[in-house]
Motif scaffolding. Structure first.
Motif, PDB file in Angstrom:
ATOM      1  N   LEU A   1     -22.962  22.202  54.776  1.00  0.00           N
ATOM      2  CA  LEU A   1     -23.341  20.805  54.948  1.00  0.00           C
ATOM      3  C   LEU A   1     -24.772  20.570  54.459  1.00  0.00           C
ATOM      4  CD1 LEU A   1     -21.926  18.399  56.138  1.00  0.00           C
ATOM      5  CD2 LEU A   1     -23.050  18.858  58.307  1.00  0.00           C
ATOM      6  N   VAL A   2     -25.661  21.462  54.855  1.00  0.00           N
ATOM      7  CA  VAL A   2     -27.070  21.308  54.468  1.00  0.00           C
ATOM      8  C   VAL A   2     -27.207  21.398  52.953  1.00  0.00           C
ATOM      9  CG1 VAL A   2     -29.375  22.223  54.744  1.00  0.00           C
ATOM     10  CG2 VAL A   2     -27.795  22.289  56.655  1.00  0.00           C
ATOM     11  N   VAL A   3     -26.564  22.391  52.366  1.00  0.00           N
ATOM     12  CA  VAL A   3     -26.686  22.572  50.919  1.00  0.00           C
ATOM     13  C   VAL A   3     -25.990  21.428  50.183  1.00  0.00           C
ATOM     14  CG1 VAL A   3     -26.093  24.101  49.020  1.00  0.00           C
ATOM     15  CG2 VAL A   3     -26.938  25.050  51.148  1.00  0.00           C
ATOM     16  N   GLY A   4     -24.854  20.973  50.743  1.00  0.00           N
ATOM     17  CA  GLY A   4     -24.133  19.856  50.127  1.00  0.00           C
ATOM     18  C   GLY A   4     -24.946  18.578  50.183  1.00  0.00           C
ATOM     19  N   THR A   5     -25.659  18.372  51.294  1.00  0.00           N
ATOM     20  CA  THR A   5     -26.511  17.194  51.394  1.00  0.00           C
ATOM     21  C   THR A   5     -27.571  17.221  50.299  1.00  0.00           C
ATOM     22  OG1 THR A   5     -26.185  17.220  53.773  1.00  0.00           O
ATOM     23  CG2 THR A   5     -27.990  15.894  52.949  1.00  0.00           C
ATOM     24  N   ARG A   6     -28.117  18.411  50.070  1.00  0.00           N
ATOM     25  CA  ARG A   6     -29.128  18.505  49.023  1.00  0.00           C
ATOM     26  C   ARG A   6     -28.539  18.090  47.676  1.00  0.00           C
ATOM     27  NH1 ARG A   6     -31.626  24.212  47.890  1.00  0.00           N
ATOM     28  NH2 ARG A   6     -29.476  24.674  47.312  1.00  0.00           N
ATOM     29  N   THR A   7     -27.361  18.608  47.354  1.00  0.00           N
ATOM     30  CA  THR A   7     -26.746  18.266  46.069  1.00  0.00           C
ATOM     31  C   THR A   7     -26.542  16.758  45.962  1.00  0.00           C
ATOM     32  OG1 THR A   7     -25.521  20.301  46.352  1.00  0.00           O
ATOM     33  CG2 THR A   7     -24.873  18.870  44.531  1.00  0.00           C
ATOM     34  N   SER A   8     -25.964  16.178  47.018  1.00  0.00           N
ATOM     35  CA  SER A   8     -25.654  14.749  46.949  1.00  0.00           C
ATOM     36  C   SER A   8     -26.923  13.919  46.836  1.00  0.00           C
ATOM     37  CB  SER A   8     -24.864  14.332  48.179  1.00  0.00           C
ATOM     38  OG  SER A   8     -23.596  14.944  48.140  1.00  0.00           O
ATOM     39  N   LEU A   9     -27.951  14.307  47.600  1.00  0.00           N
ATOM     40  CA  LEU A   9     -29.194  13.532  47.545  1.00  0.00           C
ATOM     41  C   LEU A   9     -29.859  13.653  46.187  1.00  0.00           C
ATOM     42  CD1 LEU A   9     -30.878  14.021  51.026  1.00  0.00           C
ATOM     43  CD2 LEU A   9     -29.582  12.100  50.170  1.00  0.00           C
ATOM     44  N   THR A  10     -29.839  14.849  45.596  1.00  0.00           N
ATOM     45  CA  THR A  10     -30.495  14.967  44.293  1.00  0.00           C
ATOM     46  C   THR A  10     -29.702  14.237  43.227  1.00  0.00           C
ATOM     47  OG1 THR A  10     -29.520  17.147  44.139  1.00  0.00           O
ATOM     48  CG2 THR A  10     -31.853  17.063  44.630  1.00  0.00           C
ATOM     49  N   ILE A  11     -28.379  14.251  43.344  1.00  0.00           N
ATOM     50  CA  ILE A  11     -27.599  13.473  42.373  1.00  0.00           C
ATOM     51  C   ILE A  11     -28.007  12.009  42.470  1.00  0.00           C
ATOM     52  CG2 ILE A  11     -25.300  12.526  41.886  1.00  0.00           C
ATOM     53  CD1 ILE A  11     -24.153  15.109  41.941  1.00  0.00           C
ATOM     54  N   GLY A  12     -28.123  11.525  43.706  1.00  0.00           N
ATOM     55  CA  GLY A  12     -28.544  10.141  43.892  1.00  0.00           C
ATOM     56  C   GLY A  12     -29.900   9.891  43.275  1.00  0.00           C
ATOM     57  N   LEU A  13     -30.825  10.809  43.525  1.00  0.00           N
ATOM     58  CA  LEU A  13     -32.195  10.621  43.052  1.00  0.00           C
ATOM     59  C   LEU A  13     -32.269  10.658  41.530  1.00  0.00           C
ATOM     60  CD1 LEU A  13     -34.596  10.171  44.821  1.00  0.00           C
ATOM     61  CD2 LEU A  13     -35.228  12.562  44.525  1.00  0.00           C
ATOM     62  N   VAL A  14     -31.622  11.678  40.951  1.00  0.00           N
ATOM     63  CA  VAL A  14     -31.647  11.791  39.489  1.00  0.00           C
ATOM     64  C   VAL A  14     -30.942  10.582  38.874  1.00  0.00           C
ATOM     65  CG1 VAL A  14     -30.890  13.165  37.534  1.00  0.00           C
ATOM     66  CG2 VAL A  14     -31.778  14.294  39.564  1.00  0.00           C
ATOM     67  N   GLY A  15     -29.824  10.198  39.495  1.00  0.00           N
ATOM     68  CA  GLY A  15     -29.090   9.036  38.991  1.00  0.00           C
ATOM     69  C   GLY A  15     -29.945   7.790  39.022  1.00  0.00           C
ATOM     70  N   VAL A  16     -30.684   7.618  40.126  1.00  0.00           N
ATOM     71  CA  VAL A  16     -31.537   6.436  40.219  1.00  0.00           C
ATOM     72  C   VAL A  16     -32.647   6.497  39.182  1.00  0.00           C
ATOM     73  CG1 VAL A  16     -33.301   5.397  41.663  1.00  0.00           C
ATOM     74  CG2 VAL A  16     -31.033   5.735  42.557  1.00  0.00           C
TER      75      VAL A  16
END
Ligand SMILES: Nc1ncnc2c1ncn2[C@@H]1O[C@H](COP(=O)(O)OP(=O)(O)OP(=O)(O)O)[C@@H](O)[C@H]1O
Ligand SMILES: [Mg+2]
Lengths: 349, 337
Positions: free
Chosen positions: A138-153
């Motif tokens: 969960l922790v590692v998955g959150t990191r992936t999802s958040l960075t995708i969001g950040l890079v996407g933004v």
């Protein structure tokens, strides 16, 4: 603007949650106590475990050793605690090796077990169908999802700012073309568009290239909102005297846009970007949930939820649905913060 | 173009297309500036005067090419001595000339970027023209601030720390940064207090004496420009109706509109009364100007001919141009007998 934002209670709370999430993402490997990719056939679908804090009247956090039995009637695997064996849980334990921030090699994790390997003993949120610890994933998955969001933004920020500014500054035919393109993009229903694009990714691609492609796909539509917003602001700034003054001293359009116009829109850009982030995160989650985004062995919130697709699985192993909670919380927090920022940036809108 | 003329405008015209209410398809024409001609002489001041909406701002914006004029010529004598038509140049052709013509704006608030420090604001023309050395820039900005009567150590401040008058001085410093030969001030003092107004006007005069700058001042008040201009051009609904030397126009106006404007100038001495004569009614709309002389509906001296025939821009006396059928026969009052 800062003062107006701080007055907005909910937005500040949202902001704090967002900061907490990004801190967690930065220290994901430290917070994940088990190797999120380590398969363990002996530890499939372990239910969430309790950590007992006291042992014989002394403070000594521990878990009990797991004993696996198969229910003779239903043939379902059961885990029970062997109360005779206490496995101590300690802070700052050594675990699987990783690089903090991708730089410093270390193997310290916030907790771990002593005596037995953490991977086979500690399951705060249970384990998944392949015996991997859900909390760590969960922790590692959150990191992936958040960075995708950040890079996407970031990508849509660059696209949106440049195209929006150019559109508003030059007007005329340039504006017409950009605006029609935006309208076309917005007219396409996003889900089928993403599905189509995501389906076009060859399954042979590496995890990293899939990751970047998904980011690109998610930001493909995200920039239009910002471009629209910025175009309007730039158009109104076009009539400011200080812009004319810059033009009269021979400043080129690029300088006028970047020195005089875009900085005047910073608050709008920040607010729009903050509101775009949760959309990006939920798009990634949705895509991966449908099996069209990231795929195992990549770990993201969507990939985790993909494991909870089966209604039977959810009924029997309800802890598998736990990745939905951080997804909901982060999206809500971002929306609250973004609303507050937008109100603070433009109190009259 | 005579050797002492730095800017000569001939037949400047600017039309805006306006969609008529309700029928968006048929565009209407708004004649914001209609056949305006005048000359600015070297190190002299020409004041462009007229009521609000008569097209003064549009005219100067066409001259500095913030917008392209519909037609007309704007000849400018460059430092090199050549004469170029600004109206015919494209953006790239204009860029090298930008330094020579600068503007001071009406609104001391919107003319300075609130996000830049005074140093950055005044340095912008220098940076754009290729000066990169920070110390050179700082020295020059300090000089300019001193020149306009501000303290150089305030250069790190932001515009919001200054009053309207001080901001206007900052705007003047920016305009002077590149040693312009022509400065255009569009209502540069009308947003200021009366006392500050005089200070800024004096500053402009002082700078003119020192650097031989030519000014094109825009104002809606004949009283303001009286003491600082060498020539005055009066505009009414997009057209120039009279232009002459300052002295002459105040002593004996030739156009009834000029006389009306002069009558509106307050006199400080209560014993000296004037026959109250101001033009009744409102200025005509440039969208739909009356036929004949545009001023005839408000003119006391109008005759039937004024309603039918448009008067020509003619030189009635040497150096005195007027657009009125009856200019030769009217005896109008000025404010200095
Ligand atoms: N961009 C534009 N589009 C359409 N009409 C315009 C535009 N700019 C100015 N006008 C019109 O042109 C006319 C002249 O305007 P302008 O601003 O030049 O007047 P002005 O003499 O400077 O007035 P003021 O003393 O109020 O500054 C006005 O009727 C105005 O409505
Ligand atoms: Mg104006």
């Amino acid at each position: 603007m800062r003062r107006r934002f701080v007055k907005h209670r909910l937005a500040v709370c949202g902001g704090l949650v967002v900061v907490a999430f990004y801190l967690a993402a930065a220290f994901a490997d430290f917070l994940a106590y088990s190797d999120p990719g380590k398969l363990d056939a002996q530890r499939i679908l372990v239910p969430p475990q309790r950590v007992s804090l006291w042992s014989a009247g002394r403070f000594s956090p521990h878990v009990y050793r797991l004993v696996r039995t198969r229910n003779p009637e239903t043939l379902v695997l059961d885990y029970s605690a062997d109360r005779s064996v206490e496995i101590p849980v300690v802070l700052f334990a050594h675990g699987y090796p990783y690089r903090l921030f991708g730089l410093f090699p270390t193997d310290i994790h916030w907790i771990g077990t002593r005596g037995e390997p953490t991977e086979s003993s500690l399951f705060l949120l249970g384990s998944d169908a392949l015996g991997r610890d859900l909390f760590s994933r969960l922790v590692v998955g959150t990191r992936t999802s958040l960075t995708i969001g950040l890079v996407g933004v970031c990508i849509s920020l660059v696209l949106g700012v440049i195209l929006g500014a150019v559109s508003g500054f030059y007007g005329g035919i340039v504006d017409l073309v950009i605006q029609r393109v935006i309208e076309m993009l917005r007219a396409i229903p996003t889900l089928p568009l993403w599905l189509g694009l995501a389906a076009a990714i060859p399954p042979t691609w590496s995890v990293t290239s899939v990751y970047f492609t998904i980011t690109l796909i998610v930001s493909f539509v995200g920039w239009t909102e910002l471009a629209r917003e910025l175009r309007g602001r730039i158009m109104s700034l076009r009539h400011e005297d200080f812009v004319l003054a810059a033009e009269l001293c021979g400043a080129r359009p690029r300088r006028i846009m970047f020195v005089h116009m875009i900085p005047a829109c910073t608050s709008h850009i920040i607010a729009t970007a903050t509101l775009a982030l949760p959309t990006m995160i939920s798009s990634e989650t949705a895509l991966s949930f449908l099996g069209l985004g990231l795929r195992s062995p990549a770990i993201s919130l969507g990939v985790l939820l993909n494991g909870a697709q089966n209604i039977q699985a959810v009924a029997l192993y309800p802890w598998l649905i736990s990745p939905a909670l951080p997804t909901a919380v982060i999206v809500l927090a971002f929306n609250l913060m973004g609303d507050g920022l937008r109100d603070a940036a433009d109190p009259y809108a | 173009m005579p050797a002492d003329v730095i800017l000569r405008v001939r037949g400047l015209t600017k039309h805006f297309g306006v969609a008529r209410d309700g029928e968006a398809a048929s565009a209407d024409i708004l004649r914001a500036v209609d056949d305006v001609s005048f000359s600015v002489r070297r190190a002299k001041t020409l004041a462009l005067v007229g009521e609000s909406g008569c097209g003064k701002t549009t005219a100067v914006r066409c001259i500095v090419r913030a917008m392209p004029p519909t037609s007309g010529n704007v000849w400018f004598r460059t430092t090199a001595g050549g004469v170029v038509d600004l109206a015919a140049l494209n953006e790239a052709g204009l860029r090298p000339l930008r330094a020579e013509i600068q503007m001071v704006f009406q609104d001391p608030y919107s003319s300075l970027n609130p996000r830049l420090s005074v140093l950055d604001i005044i340095a912008e023309p220098l940076v754009v023209s290729g000066v990169r050395n920070r110390t050179v820039i700082r020295d020059r900005v300090a000089n300019l601030l001193e020149l306009v009567g501000l303290r150089p150590d305030h250069m790190a401040r932001y515009p919001n720390a200054f009053s309207g008058g001080e901001r206007q001085r900052i705007g003047i410093a920016r305009a002077l940064a590149l040693h312009p030969r022509l400065v255009i001030a569009d209502e540069a003092v009308s947003a200021l207090d009366v006392s500050v107004r005089a200070q800024i006007l004096n500053l402009l005069l002082e700078l003119q004496d020192r650097y031989h700058i030519s000014y094109l001042l825009v104002s809606h008040d004949l009283g303001i420009v009286k003491h600082i201009s060498d020539q005055v051009g009066v505009m009414y609904v997009g057209q120039m109706v009279e232009s002459a030397d300052c002295q002459a126009i105040y002593r004996r106006p030739l156009h009834p509109y000029t006389a009306a404007l002069l009558a509106a100038v307050p006199i400080p001495d209560p014993r000296r009364r004037r026959a109250a004569y101001a033009a009744p009614g409102e200025a005509a709309s440039p969208r739909n100007p009356p036929p004949g002389c545009t001023f005839h509906p408000r003119c006391q001296h109008a005759i039937p001919r004024c309603k039918l025939e448009r008067p020509q821009w003619a030189e009635l006396e040497p150096g005195r141009f007027v657009r009125c059928h009856r200019a030769h026969e009217l005896q109008l009052r000025g404010i200095e007998a």
